[in-house]
Design a protein around this motif. Structure first.
Motif, PDB file in Angstrom:
ATOM      1  N   GLU A   1      -7.303  -5.369 -14.506  1.00  0.00           N
ATOM      2  CA  GLU A   1      -7.868  -6.299 -15.489  1.00  0.00           C
ATOM      3  C   GLU A   1      -9.305  -5.913 -15.857  1.00  0.00           C
ATOM      4  N   ALA A   2     -10.071  -5.439 -14.858  1.00  0.00           N
ATOM      5  CA  ALA A   2     -11.475  -5.080 -15.107  1.00  0.00           C
ATOM      6  C   ALA A   2     -11.623  -3.716 -15.789  1.00  0.00           C
ATOM      7  N   THR A   3     -10.529  -2.955 -15.864  1.00  0.00           N
ATOM      8  CA  THR A   3     -10.593  -1.601 -16.436  1.00  0.00           C
ATOM      9  C   THR A   3     -10.331  -1.643 -17.943  1.00  0.00           C
ATOM     10  N   GLU A   4     -11.108  -0.847 -18.681  1.00  0.00           N
ATOM     11  CA  GLU A   4     -10.925  -0.811 -20.147  1.00  0.00           C
ATOM     12  C   GLU A   4      -9.549  -0.240 -20.500  1.00  0.00           C
ATOM     13  N   GLU A   5      -9.151  -0.444 -21.745  1.00  0.00           N
ATOM     14  CA  GLU A   5      -7.796  -0.068 -22.198  1.00  0.00           C
ATOM     15  C   GLU A   5      -7.430   1.393 -21.897  1.00  0.00           C
ATOM     16  N   HIS A   6      -8.416   2.300 -22.067  1.00  0.00           N
ATOM     17  CA  HIS A   6      -8.104   3.735 -21.890  1.00  0.00           C
ATOM     18  C   HIS A   6      -8.155   4.160 -20.422  1.00  0.00           C
ATOM     19  N   GLY A   7      -8.689   3.291 -19.530  1.00  0.00           N
ATOM     20  CA  GLY A   7      -8.962   3.694 -18.143  1.00  0.00           C
ATOM     21  C   GLY A   7      -7.702   3.922 -17.320  1.00  0.00           C
ATOM     22  N   LYS A   8      -7.773   4.879 -16.401  1.00  0.00           N
ATOM     23  CA  LYS A   8      -6.621   5.171 -15.536  1.00  0.00           C
ATOM     24  C   LYS A   8      -7.028   5.039 -14.065  1.00  0.00           C
ATOM     25  N   ILE A   9      -6.168   4.361 -13.334  1.00  0.00           N
ATOM     26  CA  ILE A   9      -6.433   4.037 -11.928  1.00  0.00           C
ATOM     27  C   ILE A   9      -5.343   4.668 -11.055  1.00  0.00           C
ATOM     28  N   GLY A  10      -5.748   5.072  -9.847  1.00  0.00           N
ATOM     29  CA  GLY A  10      -4.783   5.539  -8.847  1.00  0.00           C
ATOM     30  C   GLY A  10      -4.935   4.736  -7.563  1.00  0.00           C
ATOM     31  N   ILE A  11      -3.949   4.901  -6.681  1.00  0.00           N
ATOM     32  CA  ILE A  11      -3.985   4.235  -5.368  1.00  0.00           C
ATOM     33  C   ILE A  11      -3.932   5.328  -4.315  1.00  0.00           C
ATOM     34  N   ASN A  12      -4.781   5.256  -3.310  1.00  0.00           N
ATOM     35  CA  ASN A  12      -4.674   6.211  -2.195  1.00  0.00           C
ATOM     36  C   ASN A  12      -3.984   5.519  -1.017  1.00  0.00           C
ATOM     37  N   VAL A  13      -2.929   6.127  -0.535  1.00  0.00           N
ATOM     38  CA  VAL A  13      -2.253   5.588   0.655  1.00  0.00           C
ATOM     39  C   VAL A  13      -2.201   6.685   1.713  1.00  0.00           C
ATOM     40  N   MET A  14      -2.810   6.405   2.866  1.00  0.00           N
ATOM     41  CA  MET A  14      -2.742   7.372   3.968  1.00  0.00           C
ATOM     42  C   MET A  14      -1.400   7.187   4.661  1.00  0.00           C
ATOM     43  N   VAL A  15      -0.664   8.286   4.828  1.00  0.00           N
ATOM     44  CA  VAL A  15       0.681   8.177   5.397  1.00  0.00           C
ATOM     45  C   VAL A  15       0.743   8.833   6.783  1.00  0.00           C
ATOM     46  N   SER A  16      -0.372   8.747   7.514  1.00  0.00           N
ATOM     47  CA  SER A  16      -0.400   9.310   8.870  1.00  0.00           C
ATOM     48  C   SER A  16       0.464   8.452   9.797  1.00  0.00           C
ATOM     49  N   ALA A  17       0.833   9.035  10.939  1.00  0.00           N
ATOM     50  CA  ALA A  17       1.733   8.354  11.871  1.00  0.00           C
ATOM     51  C   ALA A  17       1.219   6.966  12.247  1.00  0.00           C
ATOM     52  N   GLU A  18      -0.121   6.836  12.425  1.00  0.00           N
ATOM     53  CA  GLU A  18      -0.689   5.547  12.858  1.00  0.00           C
ATOM     54  C   GLU A  18      -0.478   4.455  11.813  1.00  0.00           C
ATOM     55  N   MET A  19      -0.277   4.846  10.557  1.00  0.00           N
ATOM     56  CA  MET A  19      -0.281   3.855   9.470  1.00  0.00           C
ATOM     57  C   MET A  19       1.065   3.756   8.749  1.00  0.00           C
ATOM     58  N   MET A  20       2.098   4.345   9.325  1.00  0.00           N
ATOM     59  CA  MET A  20       3.382   4.508   8.628  1.00  0.00           C
ATOM     60  C   MET A  20       3.976   3.194   8.110  1.00  0.00           C
ATOM     61  N   ASP A  21       4.039   2.159   8.987  1.00  0.00           N
ATOM     62  CA  ASP A  21       4.725   0.921   8.575  1.00  0.00           C
ATOM     63  C   ASP A  21       4.000   0.268   7.412  1.00  0.00           C
ATOM     64  N   ALA A  22       2.672   0.164   7.545  1.00  0.00           N
ATOM     65  CA  ALA A  22       1.903  -0.468   6.473  1.00  0.00           C
ATOM     66  C   ALA A  22       1.942   0.386   5.209  1.00  0.00           C
ATOM     67  N   ALA A  23       1.979   1.713   5.382  1.00  0.00           N
ATOM     68  CA  ALA A  23       2.015   2.606   4.211  1.00  0.00           C
ATOM     69  C   ALA A  23       3.240   2.299   3.360  1.00  0.00           C
ATOM     70  N   ARG A  24       4.376   2.014   4.026  1.00  0.00           N
ATOM     71  CA  ARG A  24       5.603   1.690   3.279  1.00  0.00           C
ATOM     72  C   ARG A  24       5.374   0.466   2.396  1.00  0.00           C
ATOM     73  N   GLU A  25       4.706  -0.559   2.963  1.00  0.00           N
ATOM     74  CA  GLU A  25       4.439  -1.794   2.217  1.00  0.00           C
ATOM     75  C   GLU A  25       3.485  -1.535   1.054  1.00  0.00           C
ATOM     76  N   LEU A  26       2.500  -0.678   1.292  1.00  0.00           N
ATOM     77  CA  LEU A  26       1.509  -0.402   0.245  1.00  0.00           C
ATOM     78  C   LEU A  26       2.141   0.360  -0.925  1.00  0.00           C
TER      79      LEU A  26
END
Ligand code: FMN
Length: 358
Positions: free
Chosen positions: A79-104
């Motif tokens: 919502e805060a990004t202008e019409e032309h703006g592009k956003i990405g999401i970083n998800v760490m998929v290391s073993a310690e974070m696997m379950d939450a990574a699936r949800e993200l």
């Protein structure tokens, strides 16, 4: 105007990506970077830590169910990004974070499917710190451009097998999470470019026009920057951190163990002590031998240094940062920075043939 395949793939004006920088928030920074025509990235590892009971207070995103928290952040950021703006999401998929990574990952895919504005602006997912292969079936059909961060040629080849759209080759001089077996950008980037057909982005050590041109010369289609973006006006990082980057020279970083493996910190009392403790308890880290054992004393020291970011003692706080801190001497806005990098790079590209081609 510098245009590369990365600009086409991500529909961005400039071939620059703001790296994910958890466990801290980068929501405001992501908006500023996206509005300036590069890819702004939401960091999510703080959401995961909070869901595991590690409370970094106001330094990290709000707590709660990772799926719901990320969806909320995506909607607010888009919502805060202008019409032309592009956003990405970083998800760490290391073993310690696997379950939450699936949800993200599920949250990003669902948020995109539900709302046309999110679909237009949420362009990419950057997975990191793990194996890309288990993620193909979830990410490929989502319509998101898939980028994955690698520290080696071997990992880059796995990305190609997994169907990753863009490989980010991350040299060991970079800030924050680094590889167990170190290779720096100058060697890693051309080695990865030669080994795969997938477009490659360079990360680790980039800050200005000259380094962007160097990445292009090595065969990359753009750069991802972390440390340089921390020291910008809009970055959601404490002022003491930004100033510490400006103060640091090129020799002022050190590697020590953190929750997700080896981490590169700006050198100060806290990080030197953490490195000494790592040397004593996990010497494998300095021998390039992966060691997944987590030491409670090291983890509590890391947490203490992280919480000290809320105080005003820049020797007690732990700051992630890359060697490139030694090349950073100001705190511009994200737009000033991005436009300056591109201007410098264009100038260098124009001047080089005149200077060197006979
Ligand atoms: C403060 C900080 C936090 C970071 N956290 C993450 C993270 O959560 N996930 C990730 O994939 N990379 C993380 N990184 C790495 C960056 O995304 C980027 O690849 C790296 O900073 C590039 O090197 P540079 O610092 O020389 O620009 C972090 C880097 C910094 C400086």
């Amino acid at each position: 105007m510098i245009k590369t395949r990365l600009c086409d793939l991500l529909e961005i004006k400039h071939p620059i990506i703001q790296g994910g920088m958890g466990p801290f928030q980068t929501n405001k920074l992501a908006v500023a970077v996206a509005n300036a025509g590069a890819l702004g990235v939401i960091s999510t590892s703080g959401i995961v830590l909070k869901s595991m009971g590690v409370d970094l207070g106001p330094l990290a995103p709000e707590g709660g169910d990772p799926y719901e928290v990320l969806r909320r952040i995506i909607h607010q950021t888009v919502e805060a990004t202008e019409e032309h703006g592009k956003i990405g999401i970083n998800v760490m998929v290391s073993a310690e974070m696997m379950d939450a990574a699936r949800e993200l990952v599920r949250a990003a895919v669902d948020a995109r499917g539900e709302n046309p504005s999110v679909q237009k602006k949420l362009k990419a997912i950057i997975t990191s710190a793990g194996d890309p292969l288990p993620w193909t079936d979830v990410i490929k059909p989502s319509g998101l451009t898939w980028l994955h961060v690698v520290p080696s040629v071997r990992a880059a080849k796995r990305c190609e097998k997994a169907g990753v759209d863009v490989i980010i080759a991350s040299g060991q001089e970079g800030g924050g999470h680094t590889a167990w077996e170190p290779v720096h950008s100058m060697v890693l980037i051309p080695a990865v470019v030669e080994a795969v057909k997938t477009p490659v982005v360079g990360a680790g050590g980039f800050a200005d026009g000259a380094s962007l041109v160097a990445a292009l010369a090595l065969g990359a289609v753009g750069v991802q920057m972390g440390t340089r973006f921390v020291a910008t006006k809009e970055a959601d990082f404490v002022q003491m951190w930004k100033e510490r980057i400006v103060k640091s020279g090129e020799r002022d970083t050190i590697i020590a163990r953190g929750f997700v493996g080896p981490l590169r910190y700006l050198k100060n009392k806290a990080s030197v002590e953490l490195a000494e403790q790592t040397l004593e308890k996990i010497p494998n880290l300095f021998l390039g031998r992966p060691d997944v054992s987590l030491d409670p004393e090291i983890l509590s020291k890391e947490l203490e240094g992280t919480m000290a970011l809320l105080g005003d003692d820049d020797e007690r706080a732990l700051f992630y940062g890359g060697e490139v801190a030694g090349r950073i001497s100001d705190i511009p806005t994200a737009r000033e920075l991005i436009e300056r990098i591109v201007r410098e790079a264009e100038e260098i590209l124009r001047e080089m043939p005149k200077k060197f081609l006979r």
